[in-house]
Design a protein around this motif. Structure first.
Motif, mmCIF file in Angstrom:
data_model
loop_
_atom_site.group_PDB
_atom_site.id
_atom_site.type_symbol
_atom_site.label_atom_id
_atom_site.label_comp_id
_atom_site.label_asym_id
_atom_site.label_seq_id
_atom_site.Cartn_x
_atom_site.Cartn_y
_atom_site.Cartn_z
ATOM 1 N N SER A 103 -8.886 -21.672 41.881
ATOM 2 C CA SER A 103 -9.283 -21.047 40.498
ATOM 3 C C SER A 103 -10.733 -20.476 40.921
ATOM 4 C CB SER A 103 -9.694 -22.340 39.712
ATOM 5 O OG SER A 103 -10.519 -23.254 40.242
ATOM 6 N N THR A 106 -9.739 -16.681 41.782
ATOM 7 C CA THR A 106 -9.125 -15.936 41.008
ATOM 8 C C THR A 106 -9.520 -14.546 40.693
ATOM 9 O OG1 THR A 106 -9.876 -16.793 38.974
ATOM 10 C CG2 THR A 106 -7.846 -17.927 39.801
ATOM 11 N N THR A 110 -8.101 -11.100 41.273
ATOM 12 C CA THR A 110 -7.491 -10.133 40.396
ATOM 13 C C THR A 110 -8.112 -8.529 40.509
ATOM 14 O OG1 THR A 110 -7.603 -11.732 38.652
ATOM 15 C CG2 THR A 110 -7.896 -9.545 37.639
ATOM 16 N N CYS A 366 -4.595 -21.390 29.307
ATOM 17 C CA CYS A 366 -5.756 -21.025 30.136
ATOM 18 C C CYS A 366 -7.113 -21.520 29.779
ATOM 19 C CB CYS A 366 -5.789 -19.491 30.379
ATOM 20 S SG CYS A 366 -4.141 -18.686 31.282
ATOM 21 N N ALA A 372 -8.627 -13.722 34.546
ATOM 22 C CA ALA A 372 -8.548 -13.715 36.215
ATOM 23 C C ALA A 372 -7.306 -14.948 36.455
ATOM 24 C CB ALA A 372 -9.593 -14.267 36.942
ATOM 25 N N LEU A 373 -7.546 -16.090 35.793
ATOM 26 C CA LEU A 373 -6.733 -17.219 36.133
ATOM 27 C C LEU A 373 -5.021 -16.857 35.931
ATOM 28 C CD1 LEU A 373 -6.291 -20.188 36.684
ATOM 29 C CD2 LEU A 373 -6.599 -20.828 34.388
ATOM 30 N N ALA A 376 -3.759 -14.711 38.722
ATOM 31 C CA ALA A 376 -3.624 -15.169 40.128
ATOM 32 C C ALA A 376 -2.534 -16.251 39.904
ATOM 33 C CB ALA A 376 -4.904 -15.817 40.665
#
Length: 428
Positions: A103, A106, A110, A366, A372-373, A376
């Motif tokens: 995490s 991420t 990205t 999310c 980003a999360l 990824a």
């Protein structure tokens, strides 16, 4: 056939790069993996499947990026909502450690993907500030920073004087700066991700809602308005727009509206005084406010707004007033856009991954960190779809558990927002 909905009236819709060609599906298809949902999660998964030679097809009810993926604050923030120590306590040393590494990585993932595919989306990696304006939140942020620093992360804890220089306001008493954070143009990124997926060999179809999903022999059958898709495996990636396509799934998340107001381009003098390092910032409070200055000197202020669609910055006038409180020089500045979209919030504030049946994978929730999360997660989900149960991913796979009293979420969210604003004002 449901009517196509226009994009929300956002700054992004007026300034994004041209969309990729994603025509409606009008011919029956047989594919390895069908993906329902054309946001970051679905598009990234399709891209990572296609990169490995797996035939992937995305079904999007509107157009890629129509939902929160194309209408969020544009922040690429690392990490999860919970502190690293809490994550390890909740999931054990091994999975907890992997969740933390994944995490907090991420954002690098990205921005590396954006560079690799040369996606034109105004991406910058100037850091994320998590800031506090009362002592309790500052203490909590300092604890988070210490846990991150102990794990070797590029994190710094900043005091009031340092924050005044970085933000142009004396509002904050402490903050954590994570150098891996950044920002981008969300709709341009979604469209670029769609274009990258198509170029890699995936098929992406807009204006193609999934109307039904059922088992058909050894495969899955998805009915759309014009055609039927048969797939070996299906990924559901609908987040804040999750419906009843899969039983009880809608009741596992709370679809919360998050709103943004944007100014006209500010003068260079004013823009240099606000967030001069161009880090993004989100506040640690009961009700989160977040903001950034984009590459065109516009201030974008975000936060919780009405639990309905909005069309004007005056629908979230409190954000404009708050901006003037932070920076009095903004009084009289023109605010040109106001818009919102629905985010998926889970009861435990962790992302949820489910495998409720053979060949069905679900990813949603999310919790406001989706840029980003979700990107990824696409690589993680692709690995699981290809390798099956033997392919471990860096998130827990859990059962579907509806939120109790889910039908009352609109009242509950509205009450929580009002109460949170009051508590923030009182410094509680």
């Amino acid at each position: 056939m449901p009517a196509r909905l226009p994009l929300p009236p956002s700054l992004y819709a007026d300034t994004a790069v041209a969309p990729a060609a994603t025509p409606p599906l009008d011919t029956d298809r047989n594919v390895s993996v069908a993906i329902v949902g054309g946001g970051y999660t679905g598009l990234s998964t399709a891209l990572h499947l296609a990169e490995q030679g797996v035939e992937a097809l995305v079904l999007e009810a509107q157009e890629p990026g129509w939902g929160a993926s194309g209408n969020n604050g544009g922040h690429t923030n690392p990490g999860l909502k919970h502190d690293p120590d809490q994550i390890e306590a909740d999931f054990g040393a091994d999975l907890g450690r992997r969740m933390i590494e994944f995490s907090y990585g991420t954002t690098n993932f990205t921005h590396d993907l954006i560079r690799r595919y040369q996606i034109p989306c105004e991406a910058r990696q100037n850091g994320t500030l998590r800031a506090a304006y009362h002592e309790a939140s500052a203490a909590a942020i300092k604890t988070t920073a210490q846990q991150c620093i102990r794990r070797g992360m590029p994190v710094t804890y900043l005091n009031r004087e340092q924050l005044r220089e970085m933000t142009g306001t004396d509002r904050y008493i402490g903050a954590m700066l994570d150098a891996r954070g950044g920002d981008l143009h969300p709709l341009s990124y979604a469209r670029g991700l769609a274009r990258a997926a198509v170029s890699a060999g995936a098929k992406v179809h807009g204006e193609t809602p999934a109307l039904s999903l059922r088992r058909d022999g050894s495969r899955w059958r998805i009915e759309t308005p014009r055609a039927v898709v048969h797939a070996d495996k299906v990924l559901l990636a609908t987040n804040g727009f999750t419906d009843d396509l899969w039983p009880a799934l809608r009741r596992t998340i709370v679809p919360v509206f998050s709103s943004i107001a944007a100014t006209a381009p500010l003068s260079d003098t004013v823009a240099r005084a606000i967030m001069p390092t161009r880090s993004v910032l989100y506040e640690s409070g009961h009700i989160t406010v977040y903001y950034r200055i984009d590459q065109h000197n516009r201030l974008l202020m975000g936060g919780r707004g009405p639990m309905r669609w909005i069309k004007s910055p005056y629908d979230v006038a409190y954000l404009m007033r708050y901006a003037e409180r932070l920076w009095p020089q903004l009084k009289g500045v023109a605010w040109t856009h106001g818009w919102n979209s629905r985010l998926a919030i889970t009861g435990d504030h962790y992302p949820h991954v489910h495998e409720p049946a053979e060949g069905i994978l679900i990813s949603l929730g999310c919790n406001g960190r989706g840029v980003a999360l979700a990107t990824a997660m696409g690589a993680q989900l692709a690995r699981r779809l290809i390798g099956g149960a033997k392919a471990e991913i860096d998130m827990p796979i859990t059962g579907i558990k509806p939120i109790p009293m889910h039908a009352f979420w609109p009242v509950g969210v509205t009450t929580a927002v009002i109460a949170g604003r009051i508590r923030d004002r009182l410094g509680m």
